[in-house]
Design an enzyme around this catalytic site. Structure first.
Site, PDB file in Angstrom:
ATOM      1  N   ARG A  50       0.826  -1.217   0.000  1.00  0.00           N
ATOM      2  CA  ARG A  50       0.000   0.000   0.000  1.00  0.00           C
ATOM      3  C   ARG A  50       0.853   1.258   0.000  1.00  0.00           C
ATOM      4  O   ARG A  50       0.579   2.210  -0.729  1.00  0.00           O
ATOM      5  CB  ARG A  50      -0.943   0.022   1.200  1.00  0.00           C
ATOM      6  CG  ARG A  50      -2.027  -1.030   1.152  1.00  0.00           C
ATOM      7  CD  ARG A  50      -2.813  -1.050   2.440  1.00  0.00           C
ATOM      8  NE  ARG A  50      -1.901  -1.369   3.541  1.00  0.00           N
ATOM      9  CZ  ARG A  50      -2.109  -1.045   4.821  1.00  0.00           C
ATOM     10  NH1 ARG A  50      -3.195  -0.387   5.170  1.00  0.00           N
ATOM     11  NH2 ARG A  50      -1.254  -1.376   5.749  1.00  0.00           N
ATOM     12  N   ASN A  68      -6.098  -2.417   2.182  1.00  0.00           N
ATOM     13  CA  ASN A  68      -6.104  -3.871   2.274  1.00  0.00           C
ATOM     14  C   ASN A  68      -7.544  -4.344   2.304  1.00  0.00           C
ATOM     15  O   ASN A  68      -8.438  -3.635   2.772  1.00  0.00           O
ATOM     16  CB  ASN A  68      -5.420  -4.341   3.555  1.00  0.00           C
ATOM     17  CG  ASN A  68      -3.915  -4.305   3.463  1.00  0.00           C
ATOM     18  OD1 ASN A  68      -3.341  -4.274   2.384  1.00  0.00           O
ATOM     19  ND2 ASN A  68      -3.263  -4.309   4.610  1.00  0.00           N
TER      20      ASN A  68
END
Length: 125
Positions: A50, A68
């Site tokens: 990320r 996520n």
């Protein structure tokens, strides 16, 4: 005239021009802006995916978010110049060095209602 503020170009803005809606926290976009939702599967959580995706997107002047998912995937929405969107999608096929990408699913998103004004890491869904 509403709570709108005109936005012009800045050096790291990748051609996104439009109007910012202060109430919604979104930016209205021009005809060149492209938006895609990306879902990446493999070993993509716990490896900095990320943060690395956000850094790449910001480097390219993109707007959007990444998060996520509870199923183990990483999901992102990226919007901006079509070439920059393609570059982020290409990057997602490899990800950061510690990731193992099995698949990247890309779905076109409608950006007519506006896009986020920055690039955020969001909570898991």
């Amino acid at each position: 005239a509403g709570p709108y503020v005109h936005i012009g170009l800045t050096p790291n803005f990748s051609g996104i021009t439009g109007v910012y809606d202060a109430d919604l926290g979104t930016q209205m976009v021009n005809d060149k802006t492209r938006g895609e939702r990306i879902t990446v599967t493999g070993r993509v959580q716990g490896v900095g995916f990320r943060y690395a995706l956000r850094a790449e997107a910001q480097r390219l002047g993109m707007r959007g978010w990444v998060r996520n998912r509870r199923d183990g995937a990483v999901e992102a929405f990226v919007a901006g110049d079509p070439d920059a969107v393609e570059a982020v999608i290409a990057w997602a096929h490899d990800g950061p060095p510690s990731a193992r990408v099995d698949d990247v699913d890309v779905l076109e998103e409608n950006v007519a209602d506006g896009i986020p004004t920055g690039f955020d890491i969001r909570e898991t869904v």
